[in-house]
Enzyme design. Structure first.
Site, PDB file in Angstrom:
ATOM      1  N   HIS A  74       0.957  -1.181   0.176  1.00 47.22           N
ATOM      2  CA  HIS A  74      -0.339   0.048  -0.398  1.00 47.22           C
ATOM      3  C   HIS A  74       0.597   1.406  -0.239  1.00 47.22           C
ATOM      4  O   HIS A  74       0.289   2.394  -0.233  1.00 47.22           O
ATOM      5  CB  HIS A  74      -0.966   0.196   1.438  1.00 47.22           C
ATOM      6  N   GLU A 124      -5.476 -12.516   7.627  1.00 44.61           N
ATOM      7  CA  GLU A 124      -6.126 -11.391   7.243  1.00 44.61           C
ATOM      8  C   GLU A 124      -7.546 -11.305   6.423  1.00 44.61           C
ATOM      9  O   GLU A 124      -8.524 -10.300   5.801  1.00 44.61           O
ATOM     10  CB  GLU A 124      -5.629  -9.896   5.754  1.00 44.61           C
ATOM     11  N   ASP A 144      -8.009  -5.283   7.515  1.00 44.02           N
ATOM     12  CA  ASP A 144      -8.418  -6.201   5.986  1.00 44.02           C
ATOM     13  C   ASP A 144      -9.010  -7.880   6.771  1.00 44.02           C
ATOM     14  O   ASP A 144     -10.275  -7.966   6.057  1.00 44.02           O
ATOM     15  CB  ASP A 144      -7.422  -6.944   4.757  1.00 44.02           C
TER      16      ASP A 144
HETATM   17  C1  3PY Z   1      -4.400  -4.877   7.195  1.00 45.63           C
HETATM   18  O1  3PY Z   1      -5.063  -3.758   8.712  1.00 45.63           O
HETATM   19  O2  3PY Z   1      -5.110  -4.459   7.029  1.00 45.63           O
HETATM   20  C2  3PY Z   1      -2.810  -4.202   6.543  1.00 45.63           C
HETATM   21  O3  3PY Z   1      -2.089  -4.805   5.923  1.00 45.63           O
HETATM   22  C3  3PY Z   1      -2.150  -3.451   7.988  1.00 45.63           C
HETATM   23  O4  3PY Z   1      -0.932  -2.579   7.613  1.00 45.63           O
HETATM   24 MG    MG Z   2      -3.706  -5.658   4.856  1.00 50.25          MG
END
Ligand code: 3PY
Ligand code: MG
Length: 255
Positions: free
Chosen positions: A44, A148, A174
């Site tokens: 990101h 995630e 995520d």
């Molecule tokens: C998330 O919180 O999904 C991340 O990837 C943090 O960088």
């Molecule tokens: Mg993430």
């Protein structure tokens, strides 16, 4: 100056910080702090291969290792970044043992994986001879699978059981997006999953990491036993510092 973080036991807890602005001078400032490492963000953040190369050098000036957060499904970049001298990888959206094994293949030498030999700059930064580097790289270069999604939570044990995976790293945003089917950036089930994630990692003799979006979240993560905690991110730190400075001089927003 050796800049690996694994092998020689890293300080636990290990405090790091995500960097999204690819400027070597900024990295030098951040690396001269008490942080244990920096995470250069290719997912990101704005880092590309050239700025990771420069960033590893800037951090090495202060003896600090660099972890690289890879883009999604860009494991091929990992062996290249390892050759540049990256000390480890935070790999997004790892949802299964098969995803984890694909990353191990690229980051670890045989017998764990299939990394190709050629650590040009990494060797110089490591201070090791080539045979020493070959024998230690698998243990020293850290591979962290990001948890995630709901699928990743369901597969936590099989991901952690993959030889060559050194730990997991929770992406709370995520994970909330996944658990709420796209409805929310926070979700109570994320909080419930955190102690389970730490316990699972430790049961496998591996590390648990997490991205903390605030200092209070970082403090809570440390209290819960996370081994690797990112204390927010460069952009958040800068905007917080600017807001504090303006408040301290009594600046009120112009309308
Ligand atoms: C998330 O919180 O999904 C991340 O990837 C943090 O960088
Ligand atoms: Mg993430």
């Amino acid at each position: 100056m050796p800049v690996f973080i694994a092998g020689a036991e890293p300080a636990v807890p290990h405090l790091t910080c995500f960097v999204s602005i690819p400027d070597p001078s900024l990295i030098e400032v951040m690396a001269s702090s008490a942080l244990d490492s920096l995470v250069l963000d290719m997912q990101h953040g704005m880092f590309d291969e050239a700025s990771v190369l420069a960033g590893i050098g800037a951090a090495a000036l202060h003896g600090k290792p660099v972890l690289v957060r890879l883009p999604v499904q860009a494991g091929g970049l990992a062996s290249r970044m390892a050759d540049f001298g990256a000390a480890g990888f935070i790999c997004p959206m790892v949802n299964s043992a098969a995803d984890a094994q694909a990353l191990v293949d690229l980051v670890k030498y045989p017998p764990l994986g299939r990394r190709s030999w050629g650590p040009r700059r990494a060797l110089a930064l490591s201070g090791l001879t080539a045979p020493e580097y070959l024998s230690r790289a698998n243990a020293r270069i850290v591979l962290l699978a990001m948890i995630e999604t709901k699928e990743a939570l369901d597969e936590l044990d099989s991901i952690l059981a993959t030889p060559g995976v050194d730990g997991v790293f929770v992406g709370p945003s995520d994970l909330a997006v996944s658990l709420s089917a796209g409805a929310q950036l926070t979700h109570p089930d994320v909080d419930a999953a955190l102690p389970r994630t730490v316990a699972a990692a430790h049961r496998h003799g591996k590390r648990a990491g997490i991205f903390a979006a605030s200092t209070s979240a970082a403090r809570e993560a440390l209290r819960q036993g996370f081994d690797i905690v990112s204390v927010t991110q460069d952009g958040m730190l800068l905007s917080g510092a600017i807001a504090n400075a303006l408040e301290a001089v009594g600046h009120t927003e112009r309308t």
